[in-house]
Write a protein that holds these residues in place. Structure first.
Motif, PDB file in Angstrom:
ATOM      1  N   ALA A  21      37.078 -12.892 -40.536  1.00 13.16           N
ATOM      2  CA  ALA A  21      38.637 -12.611 -40.529  1.00 13.16           C
ATOM      3  C   ALA A  21      38.580 -11.380 -39.402  1.00 13.16           C
ATOM      4  CB  ALA A  21      39.363 -12.623 -42.301  1.00 13.16           C
ATOM      5  N   THR A  22      37.838 -10.411 -39.385  1.00  9.31           N
ATOM      6  CA  THR A  22      38.701  -9.032 -38.673  1.00  9.31           C
ATOM      7  C   THR A  22      37.606  -9.351 -37.570  1.00  9.31           C
ATOM      8  OG1 THR A  22      38.658  -7.995 -40.768  1.00  9.31           O
ATOM      9  CG2 THR A  22      38.621  -6.509 -39.004  1.00  9.31           C
ATOM     10  N   PHE A  23      38.529  -9.465 -36.566  1.00 12.99           N
ATOM     11  CA  PHE A  23      37.271  -9.226 -35.082  1.00 12.99           C
ATOM     12  C   PHE A  23      38.030  -8.493 -35.172  1.00 12.99           C
ATOM     13  CE2 PHE A  23      39.535 -13.776 -36.288  1.00 12.99           C
ATOM     14  CZ  PHE A  23      38.952 -14.197 -36.699  1.00 12.99           C
ATOM     15  N   LEU A  24      36.711  -8.033 -34.132  1.00 12.76           N
ATOM     16  CA  LEU A  24      36.299  -7.056 -33.122  1.00 12.76           C
ATOM     17  C   LEU A  24      36.569  -6.616 -31.462  1.00 12.76           C
ATOM     18  CD1 LEU A  24      33.354  -5.188 -35.228  1.00 12.76           C
ATOM     19  CD2 LEU A  24      35.636  -4.724 -35.694  1.00 12.76           C
ATOM     20  N   ASN A  25      37.613  -5.692 -30.811  1.00 20.84           N
ATOM     21  CA  ASN A  25      37.141  -5.722 -29.673  1.00 20.84           C
ATOM     22  C   ASN A  25      36.500  -4.338 -29.543  1.00 20.84           C
ATOM     23  OD1 ASN A  25      38.850  -3.735 -29.492  1.00 20.84           O
ATOM     24  ND2 ASN A  25      40.124  -4.576 -28.081  1.00 20.84           N
TER      25      ASN A  25
END
Length: 756
Positions: free
Chosen positions: A509-513
């Motif tokens: 649910a928490t996406f990263l870049n």
């Protein structure tokens, strides 16, 4: 409407006849036996020219020159035991003609059906876009040079195909269809050909300046990939790097699985759709490997939870698919792994249903289109979401997940030897904690695993890893100082000195870049910049180009078709290409490739009375040369210098990223190694020595490493022809003209050969 369609049909038939007629002749100023050569013309720009005609034969000849540039950059996996073949061995003249006919047909359709003829202004703008937005300026410079730095030829033969495909795709995207198949890849025969009026042929063009002309990039920076013609957004797709293009294929989008894909060319910052003719059925969570000539995709699952044991081999050279056999193929599965050994693809593990797991696999040989099962004796426990790497002689699988009464996150693995068909377990002493959906890379001597997830009542997203050395069957932990945050469904790429991890999710649910660069030599982490980074995502894909990491696609709550290129300059400067360069009188300067790996290139031209040559090496960025001597011939007969005089300082000339080494007294029938000493990319980086092999065999005009009657006949066939990119090797004395003298030189060398 009917009259317009009839006029297009008439044009199609006309060009079909024209193709057939011109196929009976050799290309202008071109030997029919040029399979071993790659020529680049002088880098000096030419003024804009006025032209009134460009024949089909001309276009096919220039298309071949373009394909030669791309073929030179095509990765030939070091695991392959066979030498990289010539372009002629993988692309026929008919296929070249088809490529030309395709873009001419698109141009004709734009003019006759949509009333959108491509104008000179559009072609000029397209050349300028390429020059300004290229992500591989060195490759684009080579393409321009291969076309003689002639803006008219570049506009017509490089810019027109890209522009025509893009405009056609945009029109189809807006529902303005011509045929039922927007790619029109299934058509055959004369109907696939087209002529084109091309009002632009009499226009004047200006050669654009290629930005970032040094060929390098700025370390720790991001540049977006173009959205124009990009495939539809997706995740659970695959990506491979060919050496000149990233090919993505398959995956799952907003409403369906895909059997479509795209080839991203960073030198022109453009996308080209992959053919769907004979493509495998749509799927996701499959695997893909690059063989040197083909991408092989296999397995996965599709609509209705259909698990697959089918696949296909895709040739980017011909834009065509060939199905893999299902005879003796492994059980259908998804979330398995695949590696390429040099001769075979090995698949292993995965799930044949939603809740079962496999420890079986198979070895697929594309040359025989056949499968052989892998042994299950001592094989690791059945699992999915594991990783696999190829070491050069073994496949190492590690980690993964399975479930029975409880969840199992494995910290076990195995080394599979395809020669003996045997498994050897990997040690668990000091191994990282068990995990799944992690990443693994191979450094050349060690496997590095990192990240992933496991569940022990709560979800644990990991930022730990381990370095496995198969030679000692031992593990060492990766540092956790300055390490990126824990994650899974991320990607990892190996640069040659660092592992780059990027993206992923904490909890779906928490996406990263965000990401990090891990230095194996110092066991340290450095964060990757987030400035201009692609949007946060998981289940994207990443490839390493040699100087940059390209990421594309993925899921961020939706399905993305964006991506970015991350520049990670190596701590040591890397040679990108090497050529033997000679000036052929007024005909110009021509280069023969000297491959950096594998068998040496063959310089067939004589060196004059003092046997002089020039070696030109291009690096990934600007360099200095600080060694003393700056360069030297470390094996073979000859030295650095000119006019028969050896230079004890080994003096080279440096221009940005290009180093030129003068050579003299070079004996024939030998392979030498030239070493450039103390090559440095920046003041705070370690200097390195770079070795380049060069073969010298006067008269070997076809580069076969043997002078024989074929070379004599080939040289005779070019006597009196103007020296150009296709026949300069027959100008053996580099005089600028192919004469009886060249034939005599070749005859006198018949029987000479390079040592094995």
């Amino acid at each position: 409407m009917t009259s317009r369609i009839r006029s297009v049909a008439a044009a199609l038939v006309f060009l079909g006849c024209l193709v057939t007629l011109t196929s009976a002749f050799n290309l202008p100023n071109r030997s029919p036996h040029v399979s071993s050569r790659l020529a680049f013309l002088s880098m000096a720009p030419k003024p804009a020219q006025h032209r009134t005609m460009l024949t089909l034969a001309d276009r096919v000849a220039y298309q071949r020159v373009i394909e030669e540039v791309y073929w030179r950059h095509r990765i030939w996996p070091k695991e392959r035991p066979d030498p990289k073949p010539s372009l002629d061995a993988v692309m026929t003249r008919a296929q070249l003609e088809r490529k030309v006919a395709d873009y001419l047909r698109d141009s004709q359709a734009l003019e006759d059906y949509w009333q959108r003829p491509i104008t000179a202004e559009q072609l000029q703008a397209e050349m300028e876009r390429m020059a300004q937005q290229t992500k591989q300026p060195e490759v684009l410079r080579q393409l321009f040079a291969a076309l003689g730095n002639d803006p008219f030829i570049i506009a017509e033969c490089l810019a027109r195909p890209v522009l025509a495909e893009r405009v056609i795709a945009e029109l189809y995207a807006h529902g303005r269809r011509f045929h039922s198949d927007p790619k029109r890849g299934t058509e055959s025969g004369a109907e696939t050909q087209a002529t084109v009026t091309m009002a632009a042929v009499s226009a004047s063009y200006a050669l654009p300046l290629i930005l970032n002309s040094s060929g390098g990039c700025i370390d720790d920076t991001w540049t977006p990939t173009t959205l124009t013609n990009a495939p539809a957004g997706r995740y659970n797709h695959t990506a491979v790097w060919t050496g000149s293009e990233m090919i993505i294929w398959g995956g799952l989008g907003s409403s369906s699985f895909f059997n479509t894909g795209g080839r991203y060319n960073p030198s022109t910052d453009s996308w080209t759709a992959t053919s769907t003719t004979n493509a495998p059925v749509a799927r996701g969570r499959h695997t893909a490997v690059w063989t040197g000539t083909e991408m092989i995709v296999w397995g996965g699952f599709s609509s209705g939870a259909t698990f697959l044991n089918t696949g296909g081999r895709y040739s980017p050279t011909t834009d065509s698919w060939t199905a893999t056999t299902i005879t003796n193929a492994p059980t259908a599965r998804r979330t398995h792994t695949a590696v390429w050994t040099g001769t075979e693809m090995i698949v292993w593990g995965g799930s044949p249903t939603i809740s079962t797991y496999l420890n079986t696999g198979g070895r697929y040989n594309p040359s025989t289109d056949s499968w052989v099962a892998t042994s299950i004796t001592n094989a690791p426990t059945a699992r999915r979401y594991h990783t696999a790497v190829w070491t050069g002689n073994q496949m190492i699988v590690w980690g993964g997940y399975s479930q029975d009464a409880i969840n199992h996150y494995w910290n076990t693995g195995g080394r599979y030897d395809p020669v003996s068909d045997n498994w050897t377990p990997t040690s668990t002493t000091n191994a990282p904690d068990g995990r799944a959906i992690h990443t693994a890379i191979w450094t050349g001597s060690q496997m590095v695993v990192w990240g992933g997830t496991f569940f022990d009542g709560i979800i644990e997203d990991l930022n730990t890893g381990g370095i496995y050395t198969p030679g000692t069957d031992s593990w060492t932990a990766t540092s956790t100082t300055n390490v990126p945050g824990g994650r899974y469904r991320h990607t990892a790429a190996w640069t040659g000195s660092e592992m780059i991890v990027w993206g992923g999710t904490l909890d779906d649910a928490t996406f990263l870049n965000t990401g990090g660069r891990y230095s194996l030599s110092t066991n340290t982490w450095t964060a990757t910049s987030s400035n201009n980074a692609p949007s946060a995502r998981e289940d994207h894909r990443a490839v390493w180009t040699g100087s940059q990491m390209i990421v594309w696609g993925g899921y961020d709550g939706g399905y993305v078709n964006t991506g970015g290129r991350y520049c990670a300059q190596s701590q040591a400067p890397m040679a990108q290409s090497a050529f033997s360069r000679k000036t052929h009188g007024a005909a110009g300067t021509f280069d023969i490739e000297m491959p950096l790996t594998g068998p040496s290139g063959v310089e067939d031209r004589s060196g004059g009375a003092t046997h002089d040559y020039s070696l030109v090496v291009t690096f990934s960025g600007n360099v200095t040369v600080t060694g003393l001597p700056q360069s030297q011939v470390i094996t073979g007969m000859g030295c650095v210098g000119s006019g028969g005089t050896c230079d004890p300082n080994g003096t080279v000339s440096v221009s940005g990223s290009i180093v030129t080494v003068p050579l003299t007294n070079i004996a024939d029938q030998q392979v030498i190694n030239v070493q450039i000493n103390g090559v440095n990319g920046a003041s705070d980086e370690p200097a390195v020595n770079v070795n380049i092999p060069m073969g010298f065999l006067t008269g070997d005009v076809n580069g076969s490493r043997l002078v024989n009657s074929t070379d004599v006949a080939q040289t005779k066939s070019q006597v009196g022809h103007v020296v150009g990119a296709g026949n300069f090797r027959e100008d053996v004395n580099a005089s600028g003209a192919i004469t009886a003298t060249d034939v005599s030189i070749v005859k006198s060398d018949v029987g000479h050969a390079l040592p094995p």
